[in-house]
Design a protein around this motif. Structure first.
Motif, PDB file in Angstrom:
ATOM      1  N   GLU A   1     -40.244  83.882  38.177  1.00 12.55           N
ATOM      2  CA  GLU A   1     -38.969  84.563  38.383  1.00 12.55           C
ATOM      3  C   GLU A   1     -37.902  84.133  37.399  1.00 12.55           C
ATOM      4  OE1 GLU A   1     -39.550  85.248  43.203  1.00 12.55           O
ATOM      5  OE2 GLU A   1     -37.564  84.829  42.389  1.00 12.55           O
ATOM      6  N   ASP A   2     -38.113  82.975  36.706  1.00 14.43           N
ATOM      7  CA  ASP A   2     -37.122  82.551  35.701  1.00 14.43           C
ATOM      8  C   ASP A   2     -37.548  82.980  34.297  1.00 14.43           C
ATOM      9  OD1 ASP A   2     -36.835  79.580  37.662  1.00 14.43           O
ATOM     10  OD2 ASP A   2     -35.492  81.339  37.599  1.00 14.43           O
ATOM     11  N   THR A   3     -38.794  82.629  33.937  1.00 17.12           N
ATOM     12  CA  THR A   3     -39.236  82.902  32.560  1.00 17.12           C
ATOM     13  C   THR A   3     -39.843  84.293  32.420  1.00 17.12           C
ATOM     14  OG1 THR A   3     -41.474  82.134  33.013  1.00 17.12           O
ATOM     15  CG2 THR A   3     -39.834  80.450  32.367  1.00 17.12           C
ATOM     16  N   HIS A   4     -40.216  84.929  33.544  1.00 16.49           N
ATOM     17  CA  HIS A   4     -40.881  86.237  33.552  1.00 16.49           C
ATOM     18  C   HIS A   4     -42.284  86.153  32.956  1.00 16.49           C
ATOM     19  CE1 HIS A   4     -40.364  90.337  34.839  1.00 16.49           C
ATOM     20  NE2 HIS A   4     -40.722  90.837  33.684  1.00 16.49           N
ATOM     21  N   MET A   5     -42.764  84.919  32.685  1.00 16.89           N
ATOM     22  CA  MET A   5     -44.129  84.773  32.167  1.00 16.89           C
ATOM     23  C   MET A   5     -45.132  85.137  33.261  1.00 16.89           C
ATOM     24  SD  MET A   5     -44.686  83.902  29.084  1.00 16.89           S
ATOM     25  CE  MET A   5     -46.221  82.942  29.057  1.00 16.89           C
ATOM     26  N   PRO A   6     -46.250  85.790  32.909  1.00 21.34           N
ATOM     27  CA  PRO A   6     -47.300  86.040  33.901  1.00 21.34           C
ATOM     28  C   PRO A   6     -47.792  84.705  34.456  1.00 21.34           C
ATOM     29  CG  PRO A   6     -47.740  87.279  31.886  1.00 21.34           C
ATOM     30  CD  PRO A   6     -46.606  86.344  31.578  1.00 21.34           C
ATOM     31  N   LEU A   7     -48.028  84.640  35.760  1.00 21.38           N
ATOM     32  CA  LEU A   7     -48.485  83.394  36.382  1.00 21.38           C
ATOM     33  C   LEU A   7     -49.938  83.120  35.995  1.00 21.38           C
ATOM     34  CD1 LEU A   7     -46.865  83.863  39.925  1.00 21.38           C
ATOM     35  CD2 LEU A   7     -46.018  82.513  37.980  1.00 21.38           C
ATOM     36  N   PRO A   8     -50.353  81.858  36.003  1.00 18.66           N
ATOM     37  CA  PRO A   8     -51.752  81.534  35.679  1.00 18.66           C
ATOM     38  C   PRO A   8     -52.711  82.279  36.606  1.00 18.66           C
ATOM     39  CG  PRO A   8     -50.414  79.539  35.838  1.00 18.66           C
ATOM     40  CD  PRO A   8     -49.549  80.668  36.324  1.00 18.66           C
ATOM     41  N   GLY A   9     -53.729  82.912  36.004  1.00 17.56           N
ATOM     42  CA  GLY A   9     -54.699  83.682  36.792  1.00 17.56           C
ATOM     43  C   GLY A   9     -54.339  85.147  36.887  1.00 17.56           C
ATOM     44  N   VAL A  10     -53.204  85.508  36.232  1.00 16.49           N
ATOM     45  CA  VAL A  10     -52.770  86.914  36.231  1.00 16.49           C
ATOM     46  C   VAL A  10     -52.834  87.440  34.803  1.00 16.49           C
ATOM     47  CG1 VAL A  10     -50.761  88.448  36.492  1.00 16.49           C
ATOM     48  CG2 VAL A  10     -51.249  86.696  38.231  1.00 16.49           C
ATOM     49  N   LYS A  11     -53.531  88.558  34.604  1.00 20.35           N
ATOM     50  CA  LYS A  11     -53.549  89.234  33.288  1.00 20.35           C
ATOM     51  C   LYS A  11     -52.835  90.564  33.471  1.00 20.35           C
ATOM     52  CE  LYS A  11     -57.995  87.589  33.250  1.00 20.35           C
ATOM     53  NZ  LYS A  11     -59.375  87.993  33.445  1.00 20.35           N
ATOM     54  N   VAL A  12     -51.741  90.761  32.724  1.00 17.64           N
ATOM     55  CA  VAL A  12     -50.929  91.976  32.925  1.00 17.64           C
ATOM     56  C   VAL A  12     -50.456  92.500  31.581  1.00 17.64           C
ATOM     57  CG1 VAL A  12     -48.795  90.647  33.218  1.00 17.64           C
ATOM     58  CG2 VAL A  12     -48.986  92.896  34.275  1.00 17.64           C
ATOM     59  N   GLY A  13     -50.345  93.841  31.477  1.00 15.46           N
ATOM     60  CA  GLY A  13     -49.877  94.434  30.222  1.00 15.46           C
ATOM     61  C   GLY A  13     -49.686  95.932  30.317  1.00 15.46           C
ATOM     62  N   GLU A  14     -49.352  96.548  29.183  1.00 11.87           N
ATOM     63  CA  GLU A  14     -48.987  97.971  29.084  1.00 11.87           C
ATOM     64  C   GLU A  14     -50.253  98.798  28.834  1.00 11.87           C
ATOM     65  OE1 GLU A  14     -46.362 100.148  28.996  1.00 11.87           O
ATOM     66  OE2 GLU A  14     -47.700 101.659  28.119  1.00 11.87           O
ATOM     67  N   ILE A  15     -50.348  99.986  29.473  1.00 13.51           N
ATOM     68  CA  ILE A  15     -51.581 100.777  29.318  1.00 13.51           C
ATOM     69  C   ILE A  15     -51.530 101.686  28.091  1.00 13.51           C
ATOM     70  CG2 ILE A  15     -52.160 100.767  31.768  1.00 13.51           C
ATOM     71  CD1 ILE A  15     -51.152 103.664  31.937  1.00 13.51           C
ATOM     72  N   GLY A  16     -50.365 101.843  27.458  1.00 13.20           N
ATOM     73  CA  GLY A  16     -50.316 102.662  26.239  1.00 13.20           C
ATOM     74  C   GLY A  16     -49.628 104.000  26.441  1.00 13.20           C
TER      75      GLY A  16
END
Ligand SMILES: CCCCCCCCCCCCC/C=C/C(=O)SCCNC(=O)CCNC(=O)[C@H](O)C(C)(C)COP(=O)(O)OP(=O)(O)OC[C@H]1O[C@@H](n2cnc3c(N)ncnc32)[C@H](O)[C@@H]1OP(=O)(O)O
Ligand SMILES: Cc1cc2nc3c(=O)[nH]c(=O)nc-3n(C[C@H](O)[C@H](O)[C@H](O)COP(=O)(O)OP(=O)(O)OC[C@H]3O[C@@H](n4cnc5c(N)ncnc54)[C@H](O)[C@@H]3O)c2cc1C
Length: 536
Positions: free
Chosen positions: A95-110
């Motif tokens: 919630e502070d850095t907005h970095m994905p948490l460990p064990g989470v892979k997230v991104g844009e679909i295009g």
């Protein structure tokens, strides 16, 4: 308790969420979702996993780089048993850095057809642990020791989708008001051709073909707004009953929400496309906003339940209603007409006559579907295969049912409201109801010829009624779209702005293009000139 924990934080935007249900491999078939949530009683946690590539969540709006939490729909495993799909609220970014948490892979679909601002994303889990209270436990629960407590109605999990489908009907009314405003205002400004040599070029709004393309969008916006209001009132009533544990009216709501979502989105997309095409080349400009509006409306034919799939859900309800009614059991209010066994009445070219006609068409189609399925099953075909072989007819029956609901609701609600309106306003709204009803009678004249006593002379008369209505509505058309009261900033359209300065706005927008920053673009020096000199 869970609502106390999550709702305030969501309301004040500490939590930016999305609804992560669809996966690369499954969007429609929810029972086939692959994401797993396995309960660990030793730590009182769920372990989230995406066991395959097709298990990756794919499409959720805002998921790529905006959301820091999401509702994840996953197969719930506890004590070695799979209890089916359940919702979990899951934090995916710090919630502070907005970095994905460990064990989470997230991104844009295009890139997509449109919806470019929706930030749709993908999401995968690798042994990602969440506390037990991440499982949204309004309907079903998992106790600390892993005991699963079943929901009183498994389909309550699907409740979110019913809510959004209900809202989408009203959304379509809004999008059609935008498309109609842009196209009708432009058609009042645009002059083209010289049908009469000794007269100036007329407004294209005076071409009856242009009126045929546009007035149905205007009328449909009102029809869907009124139907959307009725559907919302129905949703509130059903939801209230559900809260007190009574789920009796949920199946009817699900069925009518499915077909209305499907028919209103399909109509909105095709009518917005017609608005675009009715503006000629300038309708193809992004600055007209019509291409973007088409992208938004056509997406609605897919999201929140793909239209064919939803029409088949309604067909499932109609077939069950027919079978129930044939045993003398009472039917839900929206499906009760299916059991009207009175002789087909003499056709009347009136609103009530046409609405009754559409009910006859729907009942006739449902009866034909039931007969075909029964015949196939008697010949040894499995019910599932018989259903599939009848599915084109089932979709058509659903559409006819949906049209009957919209026609009846539009007429009843405008008639009810008219008493409180000034006579001129009541007259114009009745003209829109009349136009909408006759338009669809002509569009589905084949069905009416099959299932009612409509005759050729009735069809000719309806065609004349329709053309007369176009003429009657023409003088009020610009006033009717101005009445939507859509600000220029909202319309965001060079063609639909209130001041009608179309050509000046088109040029102003064109000059904003970076390609017009200098008279000779760098592409000449890099590509054209070397090519012209044979150096490329
Ligand atoms: C303030 C908010 C404003 C909002 C305004 C609107 C904004 C819009 C912008 C939105 C932007 C885009 C967002 C998009 C989000 C999404 O797309 S979310 C994902 C949507 N996905 C779906 O809709 C999936 C569709 N699939 C299904 O619903 C199900 O898989 C299925 C097709 C219904 C099949 O499920 P299955 O379990 O196989 O069911 P069946 O065997 O067919 O039927 C079982 C019985 O269950 C009943 N049923 C099914 N669904 C529901 C339901 N939702 N509610 C109630 N009952 C349901 C069904 O009728 C069957 O009943 P019986 O016949 O009695 O057995
Ligand atoms: C703009 C946009 C935003 C979205 N946002 C979200 C979101 O926020 N969250 C989320 O979870 N999802 C979201 N979605 C995903 C959306 O919910 C799914 O795309 C939708 O449910 C359709 O599923 P699908 O893509 O798997 O299509 P499929 O179901 O694979 O459909 C493909 C074809 O198969 C046919 N078909 C499938 N099943 C049957 C059947 N039983 N009988 C007959 N024909 C069938 C369909 O009719 C269709 O013609 C979004 C999608 C879009 C386009």
């Amino acid at each position: 308790e869970q609502q106390e924990k999550w709702v305030p934080r969501a309301v004040n935007m500490e939590i930016i969420g999305t609804y992560a249900q669809t996966e690369l491999g499954h969007g429609t078939f929810l029972r086939g979702l692959e994401t797993t949530a396995t309960y660990d009683p030793n730590t009182e946690e769920f372990v989230l996993n995406s066991p395959t590539l097709t298990a990756y969540k794919w499409w959720p709006g805002g998921l790529a780089h905006t959301a820091n939490h999401c509702v994840v729909v996953a197969q719930l495993h506890s004590k070695g048993v799979n209890h089916g799909v359940h919702p979990f609220i899951v934090q995916i970014r710090d919630e502070d850095t907005h970095m994905p948490l460990p064990g989470v892979k997230v991104g844009e679909i295009g890139p997509k057809l449109s919806f470019s601002t929706a930030n749709n994303g993908f999401l995968g889990f690798d042994n990602f642990r969440v506390p037990r209270d991440s499982m949204l436990m309004k309907n079903a629960q998992v106790l600390k020791d892993g005991t699963y407590v079943k929901s009183r109605l498994s389909k309550l999990t699907y409740g979110t989708m019913v809510f959004i489908r209900v809202m989408i009907v009203t959304d379509m009314a809004y999008y059609l008001s935008v498309g109609a405003t842009i196209a009708i205002r432009y058609s009042a400004v645009r002059h083209q051709s010289k049908p009469k040599e000794n007269e100036p070029e007329p407004q294209i709004l005076d071409y009856v073909t242009q009126q045929h393309k546009l007035f149905i969008a205007l009328a449909s916006s009102h029809a869907f707004r009124v139907t959307g209001q009725w559907l919302w009132t129905t949703f509130v009533r059903v939801n209230k009953a559900l809260t007190s544990g009574n789920a009796d009216t949920l199946p009817e709501l699900h069925a009518v929400a499915c077909c209305l979502k499907a028919v209103t989105t399909r109509d909105a997309a095709s009518m917005v496309e017609a608005c675009r095409m009715s503006c000629g080349g300038h309708g193809y400009m992004t600055s007209s906003y019509l291409p973007i509006l088409y992208g938004i409306t056509t997406a609605a034919c897919t999201y929140e339940g793909e239209n064919t799939v939803l029409l088949l859900q309604t067909a499932r309800s109609l077939v069950k209603a027919w079978q129930k009614g044939s045993k003398g059991k009472p039917l839900s209010p929206t499906e009760a007409y299916l059991m009207d066994k009175s002789p087909v009445p003499k056709w009347e070219n009136t609103l009530d006559g046409i609405i009754a006609g559409f009910r006859r068409v729907s009942a006739g189609k449902v009866q034909d579907c039931v007969s075909k399925i029964d015949k196939l099953v008697k010949m040894g075909t499995s019910y599932e295969d018989a259903w599939n072989q009848t599915s084109v007819r089932l979709v058509a029956a659903s559409e006819a049912h949906s049209r009957a609901v919209i026609l009846a609701t539009f007429r009843a609600e405008v008639s009810r409201a008219a008493a409180a309106l000034s006579p001129p306003l009541a007259r114009v709204l009745h003209q829109l109801v009349h136009l909408y009803t006759v338009y669809w009678a002509l569009e589905r004249v084949g069905d009416l010829l099959l299932y009612t006593s409509i005759a050729e002379r009735d069809v000719q008369e309806l065609q004349q009624q329709y053309e007369d209505l176009l003429q009657k509505i023409r003088p009020n058309t610009v006033g009717l779209v101005d009445a939507f009261d859509l600000r220029d900033e909202i319309l965001n359209s060079t063609l639909g702005a209130y001041d009608g300065r179309v050509y000046e706005r088109l040029m102003e927008e064109a000059l904003k293009s970076p390609l017009n920053a200098e008279p000779v673009n760098q592409s000449f020096h890099k590509y054209l000139k070397p090519f012209m000199q044979g150096k490329l």
